[in-house]
Design an enzyme around this catalytic site. Structure first.
Site, PDB file in Angstrom:
ATOM      1  N   ALA A 154     -34.684  51.750  14.877  1.00 34.81           N
ATOM      2  CA  ALA A 154     -36.017  52.303  15.101  1.00 34.81           C
ATOM      3  C   ALA A 154     -36.062  52.893  16.498  1.00 34.81           C
ATOM      4  CB  ALA A 154     -37.084  51.220  14.944  1.00 34.81           C
ATOM      5  N   VAL A 157     -34.134  50.715  19.265  1.00 30.40           N
ATOM      6  CA  VAL A 157     -33.575  49.418  18.890  1.00 30.40           C
ATOM      7  C   VAL A 157     -32.280  49.611  18.110  1.00 30.40           C
ATOM      8  CG1 VAL A 157     -33.962  47.314  17.553  1.00 30.40           C
ATOM      9  CG2 VAL A 157     -35.848  48.340  18.850  1.00 30.40           C
ATOM     10  N   ASP A 213     -50.590  45.016  20.535  1.00 25.29           N
ATOM     11  CA  ASP A 213     -50.028  46.239  19.947  1.00 25.29           C
ATOM     12  C   ASP A 213     -49.690  45.964  18.477  1.00 25.29           C
ATOM     13  OD1 ASP A 213     -49.176  48.852  19.885  1.00 25.29           O
ATOM     14  OD2 ASP A 213     -47.202  48.444  20.736  1.00 25.29           O
ATOM     15  N   ALA A 254     -39.095  54.162  19.485  1.00 26.85           N
ATOM     16  CA  ALA A 254     -40.496  54.274  19.873  1.00 26.85           C
ATOM     17  C   ALA A 254     -40.591  55.058  21.171  1.00 26.85           C
ATOM     18  CB  ALA A 254     -41.118  52.885  20.004  1.00 26.85           C
ATOM     19  N   SER A 255     -41.761  55.071  21.772  1.00 25.68           N
ATOM     20  CA  SER A 255     -41.995  55.944  22.921  1.00 25.68           C
ATOM     21  C   SER A 255     -41.221  55.519  24.161  1.00 25.68           C
ATOM     22  CB  SER A 255     -43.487  56.008  23.232  1.00 25.68           C
ATOM     23  OG  SER A 255     -44.005  54.702  23.390  1.00 25.68           O
ATOM     24  N   LYS A 295     -33.160  46.157  22.277  1.00 26.40           N
ATOM     25  CA  LYS A 295     -34.069  47.242  22.635  1.00 26.40           C
ATOM     26  C   LYS A 295     -33.609  47.833  23.959  1.00 26.40           C
ATOM     27  CE  LYS A 295     -38.589  46.633  23.514  1.00 26.40           C
ATOM     28  NZ  LYS A 295     -40.046  46.560  23.225  1.00 26.40           N
TER      29      LYS A 295
END
Length: 216
Positions: free
Chosen positions: A37, A44, A193, A39-40, A58
């Site tokens: 994955a 990961v 979140d 994200a901003s 991460k």
């Protein structure tokens, strides 16, 4: 949430090696170059420790801190200008909101802080069989690299996959609600979140929760 364009795996490996001080093959028995994955702030990767544990790593995006600081400076200027010039802004403290947003975002850049948050949640919910918090591997964690136990589950908003896995949605929803109520009213410490990229449904309607960069 978790499908932002990724950055090259060679960059991720270089960041891991620089942060943890060892070559990737010494750190992990296997490292999956394709990210699970993105994200901003980071992406990961799956990996296996030499001891056999399945983990996820991460890795922070390169130069993200500098770009964030530039954006936050622009946002602060716009907030101050809006507060001064726009009538509707008189009803809001935009400067204070921009400051709070900046403080929260900068705190997310320290993955060690996120790891401590995860440990605290894991301790709080250790006796709750409906909530699962992954273990943090501190020997493989730094401010830009966070290694944690890998969870296997279904995203909570994937109704088709939930049905295929035999996960009862009403029970899962009940456990989600119990988690939120316990965080706020029992512990005063909550995951802030809670989007579907961070919540996984596991067998028995157990809720697996990841990503503790934002807490309240």
């Amino acid at each position: 949430q978790d499908t932002v364009p990724s950055f090259p795996s060679e960059v991720a490996i270089a960041t891991i090696e620089e942060s943890l001080g060892r070559p990737i093959d010494q750190l992990f028995a296997h490292f999956e170059r394709r990210p699970l994955a993105a994200a901003s702030l980071g992406q990961v990767h799956a990996a296996t420790l030499h001891s056999g544990e399945q983990v996820v790593i991460k890795v922070q995006r390169p130069d993200i801190a500098g770009r964030i600081n530039t954006d936050l400076a622009i946002l602060a200027d716009l907030a101050a200008l809006s507060q001064e010039r726009l009538p509707f802004a008189q009803n809001y403290n935009l400067v204070e909101l921009a400051w709070e947003f900046a403080a929260t975002l900068r705190a997310e850049l320290d993955y060690r802080r996120e790891g401590r948050n995860a440990d605290r949640f894991r301790h709080l919910f250790t006796d709750n069989p409906t909530i699962y918090i992954p273990k943090i591997y501190w020997d493989y964690t730094d401010d830009r690299v966070l290694t944690s136990e890998r969870l296997y589950g279904v995203k909570v908003n994937d109704a088709v996959a939930l049905a295929a896995a035999g996960i009862e949605q009403a029970g899962l929803a009940r456990n989600c609600l119990q988690l939120i109520l316990a965080e706020i009213f029992s512990y005063g410490f909550f995951h802030s979140d809670p989007h579907p990229g961070n919540f996984f449904a596991m067998p028995g309607e157990v809720l697996g929760v990841v990503d503790y960069g934002q807490v309240g």
